[in-house]
Design a protein around this motif. Structure first.
Motif, PDB file in Angstrom:
ATOM      1  N   ALA A  32      30.564  -8.500 -10.927  1.00 56.67           N
ATOM      2  CA  ALA A  32      31.436  -9.557 -10.004  1.00 56.67           C
ATOM      3  C   ALA A  32      30.566 -10.261  -8.650  1.00 56.67           C
ATOM      4  CB  ALA A  32      32.627 -10.244 -10.528  1.00 56.67           C
ATOM      5  N   ILE A  33      30.704  -8.552  -7.812  1.00 58.11           N
ATOM      6  CA  ILE A  33      30.985  -8.891  -6.579  1.00 58.11           C
ATOM      7  C   ILE A  33      29.517  -9.050  -6.068  1.00 58.11           C
ATOM      8  CG2 ILE A  33      31.553  -7.733  -4.552  1.00 58.11           C
ATOM      9  CD1 ILE A  33      33.958  -6.110  -5.291  1.00 58.11           C
ATOM     10  N   ALA A  34      28.180  -8.224  -7.515  1.00 60.50           N
ATOM     11  CA  ALA A  34      26.639  -7.905  -6.885  1.00 60.50           C
ATOM     12  C   ALA A  34      26.542  -9.420  -7.125  1.00 60.50           C
ATOM     13  CB  ALA A  34      26.027  -6.953  -7.730  1.00 60.50           C
ATOM     14  N   SER A  35      27.171 -10.339  -8.127  1.00 59.02           N
ATOM     15  CA  SER A  35      27.045 -11.617  -8.295  1.00 59.02           C
ATOM     16  C   SER A  35      26.783 -12.708  -7.119  1.00 59.02           C
ATOM     17  CB  SER A  35      27.042 -11.745 -10.085  1.00 59.02           C
ATOM     18  OG  SER A  35      26.704 -11.195 -10.441  1.00 59.02           O
ATOM     19  N   ALA A  36      27.837 -12.125  -6.948  1.00 57.65           N
ATOM     20  CA  ALA A  36      28.126 -13.474  -5.435  1.00 57.65           C
ATOM     21  C   ALA A  36      27.438 -12.947  -4.589  1.00 57.65           C
ATOM     22  CB  ALA A  36      29.837 -13.270  -5.201  1.00 57.65           C
ATOM     23  N   VAL A  74      31.675  -1.776  -0.366  1.00 61.35           N
ATOM     24  CA  VAL A  74      32.707  -1.525  -0.244  1.00 61.35           C
ATOM     25  C   VAL A  74      33.603  -0.253  -1.048  1.00 61.35           C
ATOM     26  CG1 VAL A  74      33.340   0.918   0.915  1.00 61.35           C
ATOM     27  CG2 VAL A  74      30.877  -0.794   1.931  1.00 61.35           C
ATOM     28  N   TRP A  75      34.368  -1.575  -0.716  1.00 57.92           N
ATOM     29  CA  TRP A  75      36.158  -0.513  -1.546  1.00 57.92           C
ATOM     30  C   TRP A  75      35.929  -0.761  -3.116  1.00 57.92           C
ATOM     31  CZ3 TRP A  75      38.734  -2.587  -5.414  1.00 57.92           C
ATOM     32  CH2 TRP A  75      40.012  -2.330  -5.662  1.00 57.92           C
ATOM     33  N   GLY A  76      35.045  -1.785  -3.726  1.00 55.94           N
ATOM     34  CA  GLY A  76      34.930  -1.684  -5.126  1.00 55.94           C
ATOM     35  C   GLY A  76      34.294  -0.022  -5.654  1.00 55.94           C
ATOM     36  N   ARG A  77      32.766   0.119  -4.886  1.00 58.67           N
ATOM     37  CA  ARG A  77      32.161   1.272  -5.293  1.00 58.67           C
ATOM     38  C   ARG A  77      33.019   2.491  -4.663  1.00 58.67           C
ATOM     39  NH1 ARG A  77      28.779   3.490  -1.651  1.00 58.67           N
ATOM     40  NH2 ARG A  77      29.603   2.127   0.051  1.00 58.67           N
TER      41      ARG A  77
END
Length: 389
Positions: free
Chosen positions: A43-47, A96-99
Motif C-alpha cells: 500500500a505504501i509503495a502504491s501511494a 523505512v519503518w515498514g521495511r
C-alpha cells in the motif's frame, strides 16, 4: 546469469530448500504479523507511485509556466508542490519503518528456526559426520540469515515499484512523446510511441551488458563470505586457547591457520574488487547516459515546435523513470548476487541438518571438524573457484 546447467540446477535446489523453511514466516502464528506488514508495504509503495505520477505532471506544468513567464501560474504550482513534497517525505519515512520492521521480524523468525534445527536432537554434534561444505554454522545463522531476509524485502519492494512504474510511465511516454517521423532512403517512416521503443532498446542494451560483465559475481561473493567465515573460525580457535583454565599456548598450527585464512580472504577480496569494478562501470555509464539520451530523443520535436518545454522535461523524467524501472536488474545486480550467495549458504546448512538426523554421533568426526576449523586453509581450497589456481 549465464551459469552452467549444473550450477543452475544446484542453485535452484538450494533456493527450494531455503524457501521451504523461510516461507514459514507467512504461515501459522507468525502470519498475524507478516501479512499485515507485507500488505502495508504494498500500500505504501502504491501511494508513493501515485505521488511520483502527480509530480511528473507538476513538472510539466511548472516548466510550461516558466516558458510563458507566467508568475501567477508559477506561484500556483509552488502551492501545489508543497503538499506533494510533504506527502512524499512522509511516505518515505513510513516505508523505512515498514521495511525494516518486516526485515527484523523475518530475521527473528528464520534465526530461531535455524537455531532450533541446529540444537534439536543434538544435530550440532552430528554435523561433523555429514559430508558437504556446511562449515561455520554460527556464521551462517548470524550473518547469512540476516542477508537472506534483509535483501528479499528490499528487492521485493523494488521489483513491485519497478513493475508499476514501468506500466504508469510507459503510458506517459506514449501520450507525451507521440509518434516520430523520419526519412529513410527518400521514404517517410513513422514510429508510433517512439520513446517507448527507445527506452526498451536502451534498457536491453545495459541489462545484457551487466549480465555479461557480472556473470561470475555470485560465485565470487559466496567464496569471499566463506573465506571470511574461515578467518573468524581460525581466530576464535586462538581465543578459545586463551580462555582455557589454565590458558594454553598458541601453537604454530594455529598461527599458520590464521595466516592462511587471511591470505584467502585477501585473494577473494581482490576478485570481488575486479568484479565490482566491471559492474560499477556499466551502472555508472547507464546513470549518466539515461537523461542525456532522453533529452536528445525529445530535442528534435522541441526544436520543431511540436513539444513544449514542459512536455520535454515531463517526457525526459518519464523516460528516466521507465529506464530505472527496467534497469532494476542492472542497479541491483550486486545485491541480488550477495543475496543468492547467502541463500545458498543457509540452504547448505539446512541440507546438512536434514542429513544429520541419519548420521550417528561420531567423536572422531567431531574432532576432525574441530581440526578443520583450526586449519581454514584446507577447507577454503575446497571452495576455490574455477581457474583460481
Amino acid at each position: 546469469m549465464f551459469e552452467p546447467n549444473g550450477a543452475a540446477d544446484r542453485g535452484r535446489r538450494l533456493f527450494r530448500r531455503y524457501w521451504a523453511s523461510a516461507s514459514g514466516f507467512w504461515k501459522g502464528r507468525s502470519a498475524r504479523v507478516s501479512w499485515p506488514l507485507t500488505l502495508g508495504l504494498v500500500a505504501i509503495a502504491s501511494a508513493q507511485l501515485t505521488v511520483q505520477y502527480l509530480l511528473n505532471y507538476w513538472n510539466r506544468d511548472f516548466f510550461n509556466a516558466l516558458e510563458r513567464r507566467d508568475a501567477v501560474a508559477l506561484w500556483h504550482q509552488l502551492a501545489l508542490f508543497l503538499p506533494l513534497a510533504a506527502l512524499s517525505v512522509s511516505l518515505s519515512v513510513t516505508s523505512v519503518w515498514g521495511r525494516m520492521t518486516t526485515q527484523r521480524k523475518w530475521r527473528e523468525w528464520l534465526t530461531q528456526h535455524l537455531l532450533g534445527r541446529w540444537l534439536d536432537k543434538d544435530r550440532y554434534q552430528r554435523l561433523g559426520s555429514v559430508d558437504g561444505s556446511h562449515q561455520n554454522a554460527e556464521y551462517r545463522i548470524s550473518f547469512d540469515a540476516r542477508i537472506a531476509t534483509d535483501a528479499p524485502v528490499d528487492m521485493g519492494i523494488g521489483l513491485f515499484n519497478a513493475f508499476m512504474t514501468a506500466i504508469v510511465f510507459i503510458n506517459v511516454l506514449g501520450s507525451v512523446g507521440g509518434s516520430y517521423t523520419l526519412t529513410l532512403a527518400g521514404h517517410a517512416v513513422t514510429i508510433p510511441g517512439y520513446l517507448v521503443f527507445a527506452v526498451i532498446a536502451y534498457t536491453l542494451l545495459f541489462t545484457g551488458g551487466m549480465a555479461f560483465v557480472g556473470r561470475n559475481l555470485t560465485a565470487v561473493i559466496q567464496a569471499e563470505n566463506q573465506a571470511e567465515a574461515e578467518l573468524r573460525a581460525a581466530t576464535n580457535a586462538i581465543r578459545e586457547l586463551g580462555e582455557r583454565t589454565p590458558p594454553a599456548s598458541v601453537e604454530l598450527e594455529e598461527l599458520v591457520g590464521v595466516r592462511d585464512a587471511l591470505a584467502q580472504v585477501l585473494r577473494r577480496w581482490r576478485q570481488l574488487c575486479f568484479q565490482l569494478m566491471g559492474t560499477t562501470g556499466v551502472s555508472q555509464t547507464d546513470i549518466l547516459l539515461a537523461p542525456v539520451t532522453a533529452w536528445m530523443l525529445c530535442a528534435p520535436k522541441f526544436l520543431a515546435g511540436e513539444m513544449t518545454l514542459g512536455e520535454l522535461t515531463q517526457a525526459s523524467a518519464a523516460f528516466v523513470s521507465v529506464q530505472v524501472a527496467f534497469n532494476w536488474f542492472v542497479d541491483n545486480y550486486h545485491r541480488v548476487a550477495e543475496w543468492r550467495s547467502s541463500v545458498n549458504r543457509v540452504a547448505t546448512l539446512l541440507h546438512a541438518l536434514d542429513d544429520a538426523d541419519q548420521a550417528p554421533p561420531d567423536d572422531d568426526a567431531a574432532a576432525a571438524a574441530s581440526s578443520g576449523a583450526r586449519d581454514p586453509g584446507r577447507r577454503a581450497d575446497a571452495d576455490a573457484l574455477p581457474g583460481d589456481a
